[in-house]
Design a protein around this motif. Structure first.
Motif, short mmCIF file in Angstrom:
data_model
loop_
_atom_site.label_atom_id
_atom_site.label_comp_id
_atom_site.label_asym_id
_atom_site.label_seq_id
_atom_site.Cartn_x
_atom_site.Cartn_y
_atom_site.Cartn_z
N ARG A 1 0.85 -1.20 0.00
CA ARG A 1 0.00 0.00 0.00
C ARG A 1 0.88 1.25 0.00
NH1 ARG A 1 -5.32 1.14 1.63
NH2 ARG A 1 -5.66 3.37 1.38
N TYR A 2 0.71 2.08 -1.02
CA TYR A 2 1.52 3.29 -1.16
C TYR A 2 0.76 4.49 -0.63
CZ TYR A 2 5.07 6.34 -3.17
OH TYR A 2 6.09 7.25 -3.33
N ILE A 3 1.46 5.34 0.14
CA ILE A 3 0.87 6.57 0.68
C ILE A 3 1.42 7.73 -0.14
CG2 ILE A 3 0.53 7.98 2.73
CD1 ILE A 3 1.39 5.58 4.43
N ASP A 4 0.60 8.30 -0.99
CA ASP A 4 1.07 9.37 -1.88
C ASP A 4 1.61 10.57 -1.11
OD1 ASP A 4 0.46 7.98 -4.21
OD2 ASP A 4 -1.61 8.71 -4.25
N SER A 5 0.89 10.96 -0.04
CA SER A 5 1.28 12.17 0.69
C SER A 5 2.61 11.99 1.42
CB SER A 5 0.19 12.54 1.71
OG SER A 5 0.00 11.49 2.64
N ALA A 6 2.98 10.75 1.74
CA ALA A 6 4.24 10.50 2.44
C ALA A 6 5.32 9.98 1.51
CB ALA A 6 4.01 9.49 3.57
N ASP A 7 4.95 9.69 0.26
CA ASP A 7 5.88 9.18 -0.75
C ASP A 7 6.59 7.91 -0.27
OD1 ASP A 7 7.13 9.13 -3.22
OD2 ASP A 7 8.83 10.35 -2.56
N CYS A 8 5.81 7.01 0.32
CA CYS A 8 6.36 5.73 0.77
C CYS A 8 5.22 4.75 1.00
CB CYS A 8 7.18 5.89 2.06
SG CYS A 8 6.20 6.38 3.50
N THR A 9 5.56 3.51 1.25
CA THR A 9 4.53 2.52 1.56
C THR A 9 4.15 2.63 3.03
OG1 THR A 9 6.10 0.80 2.18
CG2 THR A 9 5.49 0.94 -0.16
N VAL A 10 3.06 1.97 3.39
CA VAL A 10 2.65 1.93 4.80
C VAL A 10 3.76 1.31 5.64
CG1 VAL A 10 1.01 0.90 6.43
CG2 VAL A 10 0.18 1.89 4.28
N ALA A 11 4.39 0.25 5.13
CA ALA A 11 5.45 -0.42 5.87
C ALA A 11 6.66 0.49 6.10
CB ALA A 11 5.89 -1.69 5.14
N ASP A 12 6.94 1.37 5.13
CA ASP A 12 8.12 2.24 5.22
C ASP A 12 7.84 3.54 5.96
OD1 ASP A 12 9.77 0.48 3.87
OD2 ASP A 12 9.24 1.29 1.91
N TYR A 13 6.59 3.79 6.32
CA TYR A 13 6.26 5.01 7.05
C TYR A 13 6.98 4.95 8.41
CZ TYR A 13 3.44 8.91 8.74
OH TYR A 13 3.03 10.13 9.22
N PRO A 14 7.69 6.03 8.81
CA PRO A 14 8.53 5.98 10.01
C PRO A 14 7.87 5.41 11.26
CG PRO A 14 8.91 8.03 8.82
CD PRO A 14 7.77 7.34 8.13
N LYS A 15 6.64 5.81 11.56
CA LYS A 15 5.99 5.33 12.78
C LYS A 15 5.57 3.86 12.70
CE LYS A 15 4.33 9.62 14.85
NZ LYS A 15 3.16 10.37 15.38
N ASN A 16 5.68 3.28 11.51
CA ASN A 16 5.31 1.87 11.35
C ASN A 16 6.52 0.95 11.38
OD1 ASN A 16 2.61 2.57 11.16
ND2 ASN A 16 2.70 2.78 8.93
N ASP A 17 7.66 1.50 11.69
CA ASP A 17 8.87 0.69 11.77
C ASP A 17 8.72 -0.37 12.86
OD1 ASP A 17 11.56 -0.06 11.23
OD2 ASP A 17 12.21 1.06 13.00
N GLY A 18 9.01 -1.62 12.51
CA GLY A 18 8.91 -2.70 13.49
C GLY A 18 7.66 -3.52 13.38
N TYR A 19 6.63 -3.00 12.70
CA TYR A 19 5.41 -3.78 12.49
C TYR A 19 5.58 -4.66 11.26
CZ TYR A 19 3.33 -0.64 15.92
OH TYR A 19 3.07 0.05 17.08
N PRO A 20 4.94 -5.82 11.22
CA PRO A 20 5.14 -6.74 10.09
C PRO A 20 4.82 -6.10 8.75
CG PRO A 20 3.99 -7.85 11.89
CD PRO A 20 4.05 -6.39 12.25
N THR A 21 5.71 -6.26 7.80
CA THR A 21 5.49 -5.65 6.48
C THR A 21 4.38 -6.36 5.70
OG1 THR A 21 7.20 -7.05 5.47
CG2 THR A 21 7.88 -4.89 6.34
N ASP A 22 4.05 -7.60 6.11
CA ASP A 22 2.97 -8.32 5.42
C ASP A 22 1.65 -8.21 6.16
OD1 ASP A 22 3.67 -9.85 7.59
OD2 ASP A 22 3.80 -11.76 6.50
N ASP A 23 1.57 -7.31 7.13
CA ASP A 23 0.30 -7.05 7.82
C ASP A 23 -0.75 -6.55 6.82
OD1 ASP A 23 0.54 -7.74 10.45
OD2 ASP A 23 0.45 -5.69 11.23
#
Length: 215
Positions: A154-176
């Motif tokens: 899932r890509y977040i246009d406003s953050a220019d990254c995926t949900v997994a790569d969003y800074p506050k999501n660091d450490g959560y499973p990337t396949d969630d």
């Protein structure tokens, strides 16, 4: 948690009762549905192949209440094959229409999960309106929908990254699975869920409460 393949008559019940009904009290087709040796194989989309005791195989469609056997097609009866599939679905032996047997993406337990959409069991499923706490901020959020996208896709246009790569999501499973949520206490207090901005969270970031927002 309730395992869908278990029944009220499983060994952990303190109520004694037989696993099958008293067939002497049933009509002939119902009794045969319970007692004859049959094999039921799910085919998807509410269809099941039923190998009868005679060795013949018939196709049952639960959504259409249809069977290819002569008893149903010629006599118009609700045949033993239809009844047997209904029994096996009710007892949790085969998946109901719309479900398949598979491992839940959240708890990893084998269960019945949707044929299409996120592979999430009934115990882990999130409904629109479920209330949760954001583990990172402590904010209250409300589930808009559980999606079949993973955090790494899932890509977040406003953050220019995926949900997994969003800074506050660091450490959560990337396949969630991604959960879309809204903030119920921001903006117009009268706005319903469809009118509020939606945000994408990895499932594990949410601590779901035993509450639901009634729209």
């Amino acid at each position: 948690m309730t395992h869908p393949e278990y029944t009220a008559a499983s060994s952990d019940s303190d109520v004694r009762r037989p696993l099958a009904p008293d067939t002497s009290r049933l009509d002939d087709r119902s009794a045969r549905a319970w007692t004859e040796a049959m094999a039921v194989r799910p085919l998807g989309y509410g269809r099941y192949a039923v190998e009868s005791q005679s060795g013949a195989t018939y196709l049952v469609s639960l959504p259409r209440s249809d069977c290819t056997c002569p008893d149903h097609e010629i006599r118009g009866e609700r045949c033993k094959h239809l009844r047997r599939v209904a029994i096996e679905v009710t007892e949790g032996r085969v998946p109901p229409p719309g479900k398949v047997r598979g491992d839940c993406d959240i708890c990893t337990r084998e269960s019945f999960v949707p044929e299409s959409g996120p592979a999430v069991c009934g115990d882990c499923w999130l409904e629109r309106g479920d209330v949760a706490t954001d583990r990172e901020t402590g904010d209250t959020v409300v589930v808009y929908r559980l999606t079949d996208e993973t955090a790494s896709k899932r890509y977040i246009d406003s953050a220019d990254c995926t949900v997994a790569d969003y800074p506050k999501n660091d450490g959560y499973p990337t396949d969630d699975p991604v959960v879309e949520v809204v903030y119920p206490f921001s903006g117009d207090a009268e706005a319903d869920l469809d009118e509020r901005p939606r945000y994408a969270f990895p499932y594990s970031r949410l601590a779901v409460r035993d509450q639901m927002l009634i729209e």
